[in-house]
Design a protein around this motif. Sequence first.
Motif, short mmCIF file in Angstrom:
data_model
loop_
_atom_site.label_atom_id
_atom_site.label_comp_id
_atom_site.label_asym_id
_atom_site.label_seq_id
_atom_site.Cartn_x
_atom_site.Cartn_y
_atom_site.Cartn_z
N SER A 122 25.99 59.00 42.27
CA SER A 122 26.69 60.23 41.91
C SER A 122 27.66 60.66 43.01
O SER A 122 27.64 60.15 44.12
CB SER A 122 25.66 61.34 41.66
N GLU A 123 28.49 61.62 42.66
CA GLU A 123 29.43 62.18 43.64
C GLU A 123 28.66 62.86 44.77
O GLU A 123 27.67 63.56 44.52
CB GLU A 123 30.33 63.21 42.95
N PRO A 124 29.09 62.69 46.00
CA PRO A 124 28.38 63.35 47.10
C PRO A 124 28.62 64.87 47.08
O PRO A 124 29.69 65.33 46.71
CB PRO A 124 28.99 62.72 48.35
N ARG A 125 27.60 65.61 47.47
CA ARG A 125 27.72 67.07 47.60
C ARG A 125 28.56 67.42 48.82
O ARG A 125 29.21 68.44 48.86
CB ARG A 125 26.35 67.69 47.80
N PHE A 126 28.45 66.58 49.84
CA PHE A 126 29.16 66.80 51.11
C PHE A 126 29.53 65.43 51.65
O PHE A 126 28.71 64.52 51.65
CB PHE A 126 28.23 67.53 52.09
N LEU A 127 30.75 65.29 52.12
CA LEU A 127 31.20 64.02 52.69
C LEU A 127 32.18 64.32 53.81
O LEU A 127 33.18 65.00 53.62
CB LEU A 127 31.89 63.17 51.61
N GLU A 128 31.86 63.82 54.98
CA GLU A 128 32.69 64.03 56.16
C GLU A 128 32.81 62.68 56.87
O GLU A 128 31.82 62.17 57.41
CB GLU A 128 32.02 65.07 57.05
N TYR A 129 33.99 62.09 56.82
CA TYR A 129 34.20 60.79 57.45
C TYR A 129 34.35 60.93 58.95
O TYR A 129 34.93 61.90 59.44
CB TYR A 129 35.45 60.10 56.89
N GLY A 130 33.89 59.93 59.69
CA GLY A 130 34.06 59.91 61.13
C GLY A 130 35.50 59.69 61.54
O GLY A 130 35.93 60.12 62.60
N ALA A 131 36.28 59.01 60.69
CA ALA A 131 37.71 58.77 60.93
C ALA A 131 38.34 58.39 59.59
O ALA A 131 37.65 57.94 58.68
CB ALA A 131 37.92 57.67 61.95
N VAL A 134 25.94 63.88 51.97
CA VAL A 134 24.78 64.43 51.28
C VAL A 134 24.94 64.09 49.80
O VAL A 134 25.95 64.45 49.19
CB VAL A 134 24.66 65.96 51.47
N THR A 135 23.96 63.37 49.26
CA THR A 135 23.94 63.07 47.83
C THR A 135 22.88 63.96 47.18
O THR A 135 22.31 64.83 47.84
CB THR A 135 23.62 61.59 47.57
N ASP A 136 22.58 63.72 45.93
CA ASP A 136 21.55 64.51 45.25
C ASP A 136 20.15 64.22 45.77
O ASP A 136 19.23 65.02 45.55
CB ASP A 136 21.59 64.25 43.74
N THR A 137 19.99 63.11 46.47
CA THR A 137 18.65 62.73 46.93
C THR A 137 18.51 62.55 48.43
O THR A 137 17.40 62.61 48.95
CB THR A 137 18.22 61.41 46.26
N GLU A 138 19.62 62.31 49.15
CA GLU A 138 19.52 61.97 50.57
C GLU A 138 20.61 62.60 51.43
O GLU A 138 21.70 62.88 50.95
CB GLU A 138 19.62 60.45 50.75
N LEU A 139 20.26 62.77 52.70
CA LEU A 139 21.22 63.12 53.75
C LEU A 139 21.43 61.85 54.56
O LEU A 139 20.48 61.25 55.06
CB LEU A 139 20.67 64.23 54.65
N TRP A 140 22.68 61.41 54.65
CA TRP A 140 23.04 60.24 55.45
C TRP A 140 23.75 60.71 56.70
O TRP A 140 24.74 61.42 56.62
CB TRP A 140 23.97 59.31 54.67
#
Length: 139
Positions: free
Chosen positions: A2-11, A67-73
């Motif tokens: 699914s689409e991530p709830r939060f996504l922040e790339y390092g670069a 952050v997905t619906d099930t995990e924080l990466w």
Amino acid sequence: MSEPRFLEYGAKWTALLYGPLFALAGYLAELATGATHAVAWVLVGLGLAAITAPWVHARRRFLTVRVTDTELWQGRESLPLTDIAETRDVGTPAGARVLGGGWSTPRKYDELPLRLTDGTVVLAWAKDTEALRAALERS
């Protein structure tokens, strides 16, 4: 997935353009003064892009927060959202484990202490910790 709830790339991959743009500026400056070395500037641009690529790849691999619906990466480490008990008013004890495998929170990132269901506190990190907290609290 699914689409991530939060996504922040390092670069971002657009960083690869900085070297060639610098080389283009150098070529244009030379063009304004008379003699030009076009092949040298092409090599400079390609060389700078080539040494930037591993840097971008490493930052994207180790500093991306998702952050997905099930995990924080955090980098290459994942934490199931069901293991997170609290995200607010959690103190940071000395020696709290930093998610993602580092010894400390990465430079230019803020930390977000998380209390887990087993009572331990870990440190999550992001450039926008409020958006990360909001994504973690969404059910």
